[in-house]
Design a protein around this motif. Structure first.
Motif, mmCIF file in Angstrom:
data_model
loop_
_atom_site.group_PDB
_atom_site.id
_atom_site.type_symbol
_atom_site.label_atom_id
_atom_site.label_comp_id
_atom_site.label_asym_id
_atom_site.label_seq_id
_atom_site.Cartn_x
_atom_site.Cartn_y
_atom_site.Cartn_z
ATOM 1 N N ASP A 186 46.846 51.419 36.300
ATOM 2 C CA ASP A 186 46.481 50.037 36.625
ATOM 3 C C ASP A 186 44.999 49.937 37.011
ATOM 4 N N PHE A 187 44.497 50.952 37.698
ATOM 5 C CA PHE A 187 43.096 50.960 38.111
ATOM 6 C C PHE A 187 42.162 50.955 36.895
ATOM 7 N N TYR A 188 42.428 51.789 35.918
ATOM 8 C CA TYR A 188 41.555 51.855 34.750
ATOM 9 C C TYR A 188 41.730 50.628 33.853
ATOM 10 N N ASN A 189 42.934 50.070 33.800
ATOM 11 C CA ASN A 189 43.128 48.837 33.025
ATOM 12 C C ASN A 189 42.338 47.677 33.636
ATOM 13 N N LEU A 190 42.372 47.578 34.958
ATOM 14 C CA LEU A 190 41.614 46.515 35.622
ATOM 15 C C LEU A 190 40.112 46.720 35.417
ATOM 16 N N ASN A 191 39.659 47.948 35.471
ATOM 17 C CA ASN A 191 38.242 48.223 35.224
ATOM 18 C C ASN A 191 37.835 47.821 33.810
ATOM 19 N N ALA A 192 38.680 48.149 32.842
ATOM 20 C CA ALA A 192 38.366 47.807 31.455
ATOM 21 C C ALA A 192 38.329 46.289 31.262
ATOM 22 N N ARG A 193 39.277 45.565 31.858
ATOM 23 C CA ARG A 193 39.284 44.100 31.723
ATOM 24 C C ARG A 193 38.068 43.479 32.428
ATOM 25 N N ARG A 194 37.686 44.052 33.557
ATOM 26 C CA ARG A 194 36.482 43.548 34.233
ATOM 27 C C ARG A 194 35.244 43.772 33.377
ATOM 28 N N TRP A 195 35.157 44.939 32.758
ATOM 29 C CA TRP A 195 33.984 45.230 31.926
ATOM 30 C C TRP A 195 33.968 44.370 30.658
ATOM 31 N N VAL A 196 35.095 43.875 30.239
ATOM 32 C CA VAL A 196 35.102 42.932 29.104
ATOM 33 C C VAL A 196 34.336 41.671 29.464
ATOM 34 N N THR A 197 34.578 41.120 30.636
ATOM 35 C CA THR A 197 33.847 39.923 31.060
ATOM 36 C C THR A 197 32.363 40.217 31.244
ATOM 37 N N GLU A 217 38.577 37.584 40.339
ATOM 38 C CA GLU A 217 39.975 37.961 40.612
ATOM 39 C C GLU A 217 40.197 39.446 40.338
ATOM 40 N N LEU A 218 39.634 39.944 39.233
ATOM 41 C CA LEU A 218 39.787 41.363 38.903
ATOM 42 C C LEU A 218 39.086 42.244 39.939
ATOM 43 N N GLU A 219 37.920 41.837 40.413
ATOM 44 C CA GLU A 219 37.205 42.623 41.420
ATOM 45 C C GLU A 219 37.978 42.669 42.729
ATOM 46 N N ALA A 220 38.647 41.563 43.074
ATOM 47 C CA ALA A 220 39.453 41.562 44.301
ATOM 48 C C ALA A 220 40.636 42.516 44.175
ATOM 49 N N ARG A 221 41.270 42.531 43.024
ATOM 50 C CA ARG A 221 42.400 43.439 42.818
ATOM 51 C C ARG A 221 41.922 44.892 42.755
ATOM 52 N N LEU A 222 40.740 45.100 42.170
ATOM 53 C CA LEU A 222 40.204 46.458 42.078
ATOM 54 C C LEU A 222 39.888 47.046 43.447
#
Length: 357
Positions: free
Chosen positions: A207-218, A183-188
């Protein structure tokens, strides 16, 4: 906040170099991660080392500038500084791209330290909800030791699932992380277009960097699970190698003399052992040798002559009997009568006691 403003002023003094190091290191990681070339090739490894050196230099600069603090919230971080949260994650991912069996355990331990550093920082800023993985019994990296303290540096190794319930819970957590990552990759992918075009405002960039950080958490959580399994295998291999090195060396056996187990060799030892009184050839060899020379008794005399002589003798005997019967020879008749009388009074085989004691 005053301290944060001073930090932003300091970071603004050197924005180009720090930003350039991050962007170049990030680009190298994306190229290495998407390339079709072998990871162990020299060209790829040179780029990996170059990217690691850039990201390490950028991390040192971030630590000197003190861009992040435990006393502030995520909203207090400037949008221009938010991307530097990804430095430990990118550094750990590039470290995992290094190859070489000799230092593999050291490589995965270093990468795990970088991933843990990123996860702790995200946990402090409450970027998203997740459980922080425990530390291992191995020596923590300098970043982990400085941030976790001496009391948490000796936390036991991660618990191994011992029942089906815990295994099912882990499986469900992996499925949830996978769905969240997709889901995060689709939004990114949608937000990246606006950022790459240069038309993104401050809110879109944040928003772009927040999504990247959350993706890298997984990604980091999955990488740490894989690293823990690999570390266990590598430690067991090192233990086996050390145990094999401590074992005494086996004594060197003297070379064995060659020997032959064949029928001909045995016959040669029996019939040709070197004793003058023993025969030097077999009976078959002697017969074959004399046969070739024509010295055998039955050689040179055709057997057909013997058969013809026996046939002629029998024929002459029969003719003599017929002549005697026709001439009524008294002597022959008397002999025949006596023989018939003797057979009548004696059974067959009577008196045949020759050589019977």
């Amino acid at each position: 906040m005053a301290e944060h403003d001073n930090t932003n002023d300091v970071s603004a003094a050197q924005p180009s170099k720090l930003s350039d190091l991050l962007e170049r290191g990030w680009k190298i990681f994306e190229e290495v991660d998407s390339t079709n070339e072998p990871l162990a090739s020299s060209s790829i490894q040179v780029r990996v080392k170059r990217g690691i050196s850039m990201l390490e230099e950028a991390s040192s600069m971030v630590a000197l500038l003190d861009l992040f603090s435990r006393n502030e919230e995520l909203e207090e971080i400037a949008t221009a500084d938010l991307k530097y949260l990804l430095l430990p994650a990118l550094l750990g991912a590039l470290t995992m791209k290094q190859t070489g069996r000799d230092k593999r355990l050291e490589v995965v331990q270093t990468a795990r330290g970088h991933f843990m550093d990123f996860l702790k920082r995200c946990k402090e800023y409450n970027l998203c909800h997740f459980e922080l993985p425990p530390l291992t019994n191995e020596k923590a990296t300098p970043v982990e030791a400085s941030e976790s303290g001496s009391s948490t540096a000796t936390v036991p190794t991660k618990p191994c699932p011992s029942d089906l319930v815990s295994m099912a819970a882990q499986r469900q957590a992996k499925i949830e992380r996978y769905c969240q990552r997709k889901e995060l990759e689709a939004r990114l992918s949608d937000v990246r277009k606006a950022v790459d075009s240069g038309q993104a405002d401050d809110e879109v960039s944040r928003d772009f960097y927040n999504l990247n950080a959350r993706r890298w958490v997984t990604v980091c959580l999955e990488e740490i699970e894989s690293i823990d399994q690999e570390m266990e295998i590598l430690q067991q291999m090192d233990g086996l190698k050390q145990g094999a090195a401590k074992q005494p060396a086996q004594p060197v056996r003297p070379p064995m003399k060659p020997f032959i187990l064949t029928k001909d060799a045995v016959q040669a030892r029996v019939f040709g052992a070197g004793y003058p009184s023993l025969p030097t050839m077999t009976v078959d060899d002697w017969y074959e040798q004399h046969r070739l020379r024509g010295d055998m008794p039955d050689q040179g005399i055709p057997r057909r002559v013997d058969v013809e002589e026996d046939t002629e003798a029998k024929e002459r005997e029969e003719q003599d009997k017929e002549k005697n019967a026709e001439n009524d020879d008294e002597e022959s008749l008397l002999k025949a009568r006596n023989w018939d009388e003797w057979k009548d009074s004696h059974r067959r085989g009577y008196g045949n006691r020759h050589n019977m004691g």
